[in-house]
Design a protein around this motif. Sequence first.
Motif, short mmCIF file in Angstrom:
data_model
loop_
_atom_site.label_atom_id
_atom_site.label_comp_id
_atom_site.label_asym_id
_atom_site.label_seq_id
_atom_site.Cartn_x
_atom_site.Cartn_y
_atom_site.Cartn_z
N THR A 236 -2.35 -17.07 -0.21
CA THR A 236 -1.03 -16.26 -0.67
C THR A 236 -1.56 -15.08 -1.34
OG1 THR A 236 -0.16 -18.54 -1.02
CG2 THR A 236 0.79 -16.90 -2.21
N ALA A 237 -2.51 -15.09 -2.25
CA ALA A 237 -2.93 -13.85 -2.94
C ALA A 237 -3.40 -12.69 -1.91
CB ALA A 237 -4.19 -14.24 -3.84
N LEU A 238 -3.90 -13.20 -0.56
CA LEU A 238 -4.20 -11.91 0.26
C LEU A 238 -3.07 -11.50 0.98
CD1 LEU A 238 -7.34 -13.63 1.90
CD2 LEU A 238 -7.38 -11.83 0.54
N VAL A 239 -1.96 -12.41 1.16
CA VAL A 239 -0.85 -12.08 2.01
C VAL A 239 -0.08 -10.96 0.90
CG1 VAL A 239 1.60 -12.77 2.49
CG2 VAL A 239 -0.42 -14.06 3.35
N ASN A 240 -0.14 -11.04 -0.31
CA ASN A 240 0.60 -10.35 -1.30
C ASN A 240 -0.11 -8.94 -1.38
OD1 ASN A 240 3.29 -11.75 -2.93
ND2 ASN A 240 1.52 -13.22 -2.39
N ILE A 241 -1.45 -8.98 -1.27
CA ILE A 241 -2.23 -7.77 -1.44
C ILE A 241 -2.06 -7.07 -0.15
CG2 ILE A 241 -4.56 -6.99 -1.45
CD1 ILE A 241 -5.60 -9.42 -3.10
N VAL A 242 -2.17 -7.53 0.86
CA VAL A 242 -1.98 -6.82 2.12
C VAL A 242 -0.74 -6.25 2.36
CG1 VAL A 242 -2.31 -6.80 4.55
CG2 VAL A 242 -4.03 -7.71 3.23
N GLY A 243 0.43 -7.17 1.97
CA GLY A 243 1.81 -7.13 2.09
C GLY A 243 2.51 -5.71 1.23
N ILE A 244 1.68 -5.65 -0.02
CA ILE A 244 2.11 -4.64 -0.83
C ILE A 244 1.53 -3.39 -0.51
CG2 ILE A 244 2.17 -3.86 -3.23
CD1 ILE A 244 2.07 -6.87 -4.15
N PHE A 245 0.38 -3.35 -0.09
CA PHE A 245 -0.42 -2.13 0.35
C PHE A 245 0.21 -1.64 1.54
CE2 PHE A 245 -3.86 0.18 2.47
CZ PHE A 245 -4.14 1.15 1.68
N TYR A 246 0.70 -2.63 2.49
CA TYR A 246 1.36 -2.09 3.83
C TYR A 246 2.65 -1.39 3.74
CZ TYR A 246 3.90 -2.72 7.98
OH TYR A 246 4.84 -2.55 9.01
N SER A 247 3.36 -2.13 2.50
CA SER A 247 4.72 -1.70 2.23
C SER A 247 4.64 -0.22 1.72
CB SER A 247 5.67 -2.57 1.22
OG SER A 247 5.54 -3.97 1.84
N LEU A 248 3.74 -0.10 0.59
CA LEU A 248 3.72 1.26 -0.02
C LEU A 248 3.33 2.23 0.98
CD1 LEU A 248 1.28 0.32 -3.10
CD2 LEU A 248 3.94 0.80 -3.05
N SER A 249 2.35 2.01 1.84
CA SER A 249 2.09 2.76 2.98
C SER A 249 3.10 3.37 3.95
CB SER A 249 0.80 2.44 3.92
OG SER A 249 -0.44 2.41 3.04
N PHE A 250 3.88 2.18 4.44
CA PHE A 250 4.88 2.33 5.40
C PHE A 250 6.09 3.15 4.66
CE2 PHE A 250 8.76 1.20 7.69
CZ PHE A 250 8.41 1.37 8.92
N LEU A 251 6.50 2.78 3.59
CA LEU A 251 7.94 3.35 2.95
C LEU A 251 7.44 4.60 2.18
CD1 LEU A 251 9.06 0.08 1.25
CD2 LEU A 251 9.92 1.16 3.29
N LYS A 252 6.27 5.17 2.32
CA LYS A 252 5.75 6.46 1.79
C LYS A 252 6.08 6.70 0.18
CE LYS A 252 6.55 8.82 6.25
NZ LYS A 252 7.14 10.05 6.88
N ILE A 253 5.87 5.50 -0.43
CA ILE A 253 6.29 5.60 -1.80
C ILE A 253 5.45 6.55 -2.58
CG2 ILE A 253 6.24 3.99 -3.91
CD1 ILE A 253 8.41 3.32 -1.73
N LYS A 254 4.34 6.74 -2.24
CA LYS A 254 3.24 7.74 -2.73
C LYS A 254 3.79 9.11 -2.76
CE LYS A 254 -1.66 9.07 -3.46
NZ LYS A 254 -2.75 8.83 -2.81
N VAL A 255 4.73 9.24 -1.78
CA VAL A 255 5.41 10.68 -1.53
C VAL A 255 6.62 10.54 -2.27
CG1 VAL A 255 6.19 12.29 0.21
CG2 VAL A 255 4.13 10.79 0.83
#
Length: 699
Positions: A236-255
């Motif tokens: 569950t912890a791994l799912v959330n770590i990868v899921g959040i990182f994937y979401s941040l990258s895909f949604l271009k939140i850093k930009v």
Amino acid sequence: MIKYIYIFLALVLLSSCGEKSKNQFEFIGWTAESQEIHDIEDFIAIPNSNLQNSDGEFLSLGYSDSSFWIRIVLTEAQKNSDNLILSLSNPMLNEIEVYNADGVLLKKMGRVNVVDEDFNSLFNFADISGDNSLTYNLMVRSFGNVNVPISLLSDKKEYLTLDERNLVFGIYFGIVLAMFFYNLFLWVSTKDSLYGLYITYIFFVGVTQGILGGYVDALLWPNSVFLKEYGFYVSTALVNIVGIFYSLSFLKIKVFNKNFYKIGVSIIVVYVFILLTFLFDFGIGQLKFRFLQVFLGIVPFYLLFISSYSLSRGYRPAKFFLISWSLLICSMIIFLLGDLNILPNSFFTSYVFTFGSVFEALLLSFALADKINILKKEKEKEQAERLIVLAENEQLVREQNSMLEEKVKIRTDELEQALRNLQNTQSQLVNQEKMASLGQLTAGIAHEINNPINFVSSNIMPLKRDIKDIMEVIEFYRTTGAKEFTPESQKEAKQLEEDLELEYVLDEVDQLLKGMDDGAKRTVEIVKGLRLFSRVDEQDMKKVDVHDGINSTIILLNSTMPTKIRIVRDFGELPLVECLAGKINQVFMNIINNAVHALADHVDTIADPIIELRTRSLGDFVSIEISDNGPGMPDHVKQRIFEPFFTTKAVGKGTGLGLSIVYSIIENHKGTLEVITEEGQGTTFKITLPIYQSSQRYE
């Protein structure tokens, strides 16, 4: 779309109200493990009145790592049922032990005891035929918030058989694997890191659901108690770590917003800490479970928020994220309501979270596909815009052609001038190092030769005096011997003089001394010429005698000059000229050398080959003319003699750089160079140099 999802969730909740079953048991009571109660014998001895009584079938026992003891009492009707099954449907219960009223262990269930054919926590009372007792005791143990949903099932329609359950999870894993390998292929093809993050995410999602279903425990680590107890929390912890990182990258939140991105990174750091607490015991006990549950509630809403934010910034693929997380949150809420006994325990409430994760994975895959479509459309749009721009540019080019043609001639002249400057610079660069090296070489040679020549020159005069003294002694002996020697001695002396050829030796010594004196003087002149010429590497303007430069150049060229060529000097009175002596010597060297070659090639056809050197003072200028009576040059050659690399000499005998360098040197000295020539009438180079190069004439 989101509005309809929430309406659907509300309808599910409304339709489920009032359908929850009442307590089916005669009695349900429980107590926690303590120092007084730590095994089945201790629990059996406790009467029902001393246990905490429960009015419902759902027991919320709180946070504890300890075991809990539960007592259930059936009714007579339930006991006599043909197919009565006890169900404890919480998949997070690690250990379940069923005892009869006498404390005999009937069955072990739960995550730690899962086997291939027993994925559910079900106990069939038909397996203990002959036992007429209505009382049964249970021991349950888990981590975190211990919830024990207890129910009695009497109809097969109320639960899934093993084959039905395998079919449900087979469909689920089939969809997950299809998404995994499809996006794995895309990842290998496109090298896009987002596909790598996506397949990592759905891999851990599949592992988590497999752990909840009991398949992973039974098939991958059937003998590992640690993984059976903590595997779900780790995944569950791994799912959330990868899921959040994937979401941040895909949604271009850093930009779009760096602050929202930092919040996501902070949540990832917390999950990494939670993961480490499960892998390594830090002594925080139940806190790690509470942290995990708290952030399991925070993360979906954070992802829902950043999906909405990204969509509001015009990023179209974010809508699939928004829908997928909305569905997942709805399914999670329904699953938790069923787990908390707010909704009735049914097929829908038991598997809604599993299928919610399937739809989430599908929608996230659609988001990636939509991203590809968007990029394709953007590329097509960009190409169309480029075609329009190209057409406009083509029209503009046609309109401007006439204007450009008018400027071509001016620009061509500028380019030709730039080309000439470039050629001059190139020729200077080609010879700069060569001439600097030549200057150093000749200076070194002149210095090394000068020392022994000075030694020879300084010893010739003393040697002449010594030999003169010796000759006086010999003459004295000859005169005295003629008077005082006996005839025999005189005869012997006369014979010795004849044998030694004394008269010839004396003449030869005199000639040798004269030759040595002439050779030393000649060598001194050559050394002086070398020293003057070796100033080619000087970079500072100095006042020099032009005549010295001309004479040193002629001395250096004597060895290559045919003897038939005469040098005529017509030097006037010249002041010292401010210049780079080495560069000016290089001018004399190139022009005189060309005159020598012109005469040498026709030495047999010219009666009296002459090179004439004339110098005159012209006020603030000096004039140097170098003339020869050679074959001259035709007009087409005369026009090109200062072009770099132009030469009329045979291959290997000239580089075509000499006169180009000469022209550059005279130009840099603010002087002029004029060529007067006619075919068959010889050639004259007229050089005019200013006496002063700087504005300050008197320093």
